[in-house]
Design an enzyme around this catalytic site. Structure first.
Site, PDB file in Angstrom:
ATOM      1  N   HIS A   1       0.835  -1.205   0.000  1.00  0.00           N
ATOM      2  CA  HIS A   1       0.000   0.000   0.000  1.00  0.00           C
ATOM      3  C   HIS A   1       0.872   1.259   0.000  1.00  0.00           C
ATOM      4  O   HIS A   1       0.686   2.152  -0.832  1.00  0.00           O
ATOM      5  CB  HIS A   1      -0.899  -0.021   1.241  1.00  0.00           C
ATOM      6  CG  HIS A   1      -1.792   1.163   1.389  1.00  0.00           C
ATOM      7  ND1 HIS A   1      -3.117   1.132   1.048  1.00  0.00           N
ATOM      8  CD2 HIS A   1      -1.561   2.421   1.854  1.00  0.00           C
ATOM      9  CE1 HIS A   1      -3.673   2.307   1.279  1.00  0.00           C
ATOM     10  NE2 HIS A   1      -2.737   3.115   1.775  1.00  0.00           N
ATOM     11  N   GLU A   2       1.821   1.316   0.924  1.00  0.00           N
ATOM     12  CA  GLU A   2       2.670   2.511   1.008  1.00  0.00           C
ATOM     13  C   GLU A   2       3.592   2.628  -0.200  1.00  0.00           C
ATOM     14  O   GLU A   2       3.943   3.740  -0.620  1.00  0.00           O
ATOM     15  CB  GLU A   2       3.470   2.502   2.315  1.00  0.00           C
ATOM     16  CG  GLU A   2       2.629   2.521   3.583  1.00  0.00           C
ATOM     17  CD  GLU A   2       1.617   3.648   3.640  1.00  0.00           C
ATOM     18  OE1 GLU A   2       1.856   4.700   3.003  1.00  0.00           O
ATOM     19  OE2 GLU A   2       0.573   3.477   4.309  1.00  0.00           O
TER      20      GLU A   2
ATOM     21  N   HIS B   1       1.837   4.627  -2.809  1.00  0.00           N
ATOM     22  CA  HIS B   1       2.018   6.061  -2.585  1.00  0.00           C
ATOM     23  C   HIS B   1       3.405   6.507  -3.034  1.00  0.00           C
ATOM     24  O   HIS B   1       3.566   7.518  -3.727  1.00  0.00           O
ATOM     25  CB  HIS B   1       1.866   6.378  -1.095  1.00  0.00           C
ATOM     26  CG  HIS B   1       0.462   6.385  -0.595  1.00  0.00           C
ATOM     27  ND1 HIS B   1      -0.514   7.195  -1.117  1.00  0.00           N
ATOM     28  CD2 HIS B   1      -0.124   5.688   0.422  1.00  0.00           C
ATOM     29  CE1 HIS B   1      -1.652   7.005  -0.447  1.00  0.00           C
ATOM     30  NE2 HIS B   1      -1.442   6.096   0.489  1.00  0.00           N
TER      31      HIS B   1
ATOM     32  N   GLU C   1      -4.428   7.965  -3.045  1.00  0.00           N
ATOM     33  CA  GLU C   1      -4.965   6.717  -2.494  1.00  0.00           C
ATOM     34  C   GLU C   1      -5.328   5.733  -3.592  1.00  0.00           C
ATOM     35  O   GLU C   1      -5.278   4.522  -3.390  1.00  0.00           O
ATOM     36  CB  GLU C   1      -6.179   7.016  -1.614  1.00  0.00           C
ATOM     37  CG  GLU C   1      -6.559   5.894  -0.668  1.00  0.00           C
ATOM     38  CD  GLU C   1      -5.504   5.582   0.384  1.00  0.00           C
ATOM     39  OE1 GLU C   1      -5.568   4.488   0.978  1.00  0.00           O
ATOM     40  OE2 GLU C   1      -4.621   6.425   0.618  1.00  0.00           O
TER      41      GLU C   1
END
Length: 487
Positions: free
Chosen positions: A254-255, A258, A284
């Site tokens: 997830h990170e 980003h 996001e």
């Protein structure tokens, strides 16, 4: 030099100082000694004062009135500088500094209250944060809707009305799908101790697999995983759990989504307003599509299962199909960041409604825990057991990020649109995902979206990537129902 050149040179220094402030925040979350918190609050307030003075410098107004953009890129730079200048000029300098100091200190108070399971220890500070954020919001709104004014910091062009309509369309279909899937038999929980050092080794491999450039980044541990920085220094954090390796692995993916967005922006935009992700909703969309549509896909799980076996040995999951179902298992849970794809947005909608009520004054801070617990029981069908699983679980309100939560669900909607367009362009994507190679997808995302940074407005950024199709909640709901209806 022209007025445009003078303005961009000034802006470059402001952007560099902003990056330094971000690095202070990263340090506070990762390696800063606990006892340094009071001094760090003073440091953050001092630097915010410098930044606010620069962002409201009267010369910016003069340069903007005289500047002639040399290109479409230049016009976009001026658009973003104008927006920032106008917003910053509405907020008094002393208020900006008080907020920076308070939210830096509040973060530590929240963390300790969370560790102690003591809501009352945090509420007095939260009252101060809410009061200052209302004051800031009123200044920004200039007579308009205060919450809408707050939203502009995270999703320019969004409104509570438009988001509420979108979320109203999401809720019933998500709830129906959740109830249907939860009524069926789910895979067994994992009963295995996953060495946390091995988790970190595998998580760094996953970061590189998804294209994270470790020569311009690093992976550390934090209570609440996050990504920080842009351009040539983009850092991420994750967390480990002895019994739940997916917490670590998927927080990392997830990170990385980003971080790859920030690393993927054209270096032509370095230390300019265009050199950052255009909004938190678009940001996001990258983290969620990396984590879910790619990382939790059946194809990628084939490869990840092999990596888990190689790393941990026999961890009690018999085959690839069971592993896929375990990764995507629906379960009762309290924590937003650990929620499955079907229920995640229900967690966000709860926060969206509560924070709007806090800002409007319809909900008192003293009543927040009760309101949270009542709403959670209504939405999820079971009771919150402790504050760290309830109202104290997220860092956002402690640091004044009111208006942020909505962008999580908006990002999911955007990710659904991007996934639909990407799959149409890459019909053989699953073949490479099974080999542990998501580069087709990540290259597509970079070309269609990431490299452009803040060139276009948020919705236009998604529409451009999707060949002109305007974003809507339909693709996300269709994807989730298709994936989980026969799960």
């Amino acid at each position: 030099m022209s007025a445009y050149d003078d303005l961009m040179a000034f802006q470059k220094e402001t952007e560099a100082l902003g990056q330094i402030m971000g690095r202070l925040g990263w340090d506070q979350e990762t390696t800063m000694p606990r006892g340094a918190a009071p001094q760090r609050a003073e440091e953050m307030a001092a630097l915010e004062g410098v930044l606010h003075a620069r962002r409201t410098d009267p010369r910016i107004g003069d340069w903007l009135s005289e500047a002639h953009a040399p290109s479409e890129v230049g016009k976009a730079q001026l658009r973003l500088i104008t927006r920032s200048y106008e917003r910053a000029s509405k907020v008094p300098a002393d208020l900006a500094q008080r907020l920076a100091k308070l939210t830096s200190a509040s973060q530590g108070i929240w963390a300790q209250a969370r560790a102690d399971e003591d809501v009352t220890a945090f509420l007095p500070t939260l009252k101060e944060v809410v009061a200052l954020k209302r004051e800031e919001g009123a200044a920004l709104a200039a007579g308009g809707d205060v919450y809408d004014a707050m939203l502009q910091d995270y999703e320019p062009g969004a409104s509570a009305k438009s988001l509420s309509a979108m979320f109203a369309a999401l809720r019933p279909r998500l709830s129906t799908l959740r109830d249907k899937v939860m009524a069926s038999e789910q895979p067994a929980d994992l009963y295995f101790d996953f060495d946390e050092g091995k988790q970190m080794k595998l998580t760094r491999k996953l970061a590189k697999t998804f294209g994270y450039d470790m020569s311009h980044g690093r992976v550390d541990k934090a209570v609440h995983p996050f990504s920080s920085g842009s351009g040539l220094d983009v850092r991420i954090t994750t967390r480990t759990s002895l019994r739940d390796p997916f917490n670590c692995l998927y927080s990392t993916i997830h990170e990385v989504g980003h971080a790859c967005y920030e690393q993927g922006i054209s270096n032509d935009y370095l230390l300019t307003p265009l050199g950052n992700g255009v909004s938190m909703g678009v940001h996001e969309s990258q983290s969620r599509i990396y984590e879910n549509q790619l990382g939790r896909s059946r194809a990628f799980c084939v490869w990840l299962y092999g990596q888990m076996r190689d790393t941990f040995g026999d961890f009690g999951v018999a085959d690839e199909d069971t592993f896929y179902r375990t990764v995507n298992k629906l379960r009762q849970g309290y924590i937003r960041t650990e929620a499955d794809e079907v229920q995640y947005n229900l967690h966000v909608l709860l926060r969206f409604d509560l924070e709007r009520a806090l800002i409007s004054g319809d909900l008192a801070v003293d009543d927040l825990e009760t309101a949270w617990n009542d709403r959670f029981a209504s939405d999820f069908g079971f009771a919150v057991d402790k504050p760290s699983n309830g109202v104290l679980q997220d860092v956002h309100w402690s640091v004044g990020l009111f208006g942020y939560f909505a962008t999580y669900s908006l990002g999911n909607v955007y990710a659904g649109c991007l996934n639909e367009a990407m799959r149409a362009d890459l019909p053989n994507l699953d073949d490479t995902l099974e080999q542990g190679d998501p580069s087709q997808a990540t290259d597509w995302l970079n070309e269609a979206l990431q490299r452009h940074g803040g060139l276009r407005e948020p919705r236009a950024t998604i529409a451009h990537a999707c060949s002109g199709v305007e974003p809507s909640e339909g693709p996300l709901l269709n994807y989730l129902e298709g994936k989980f209806s026969n799960f």
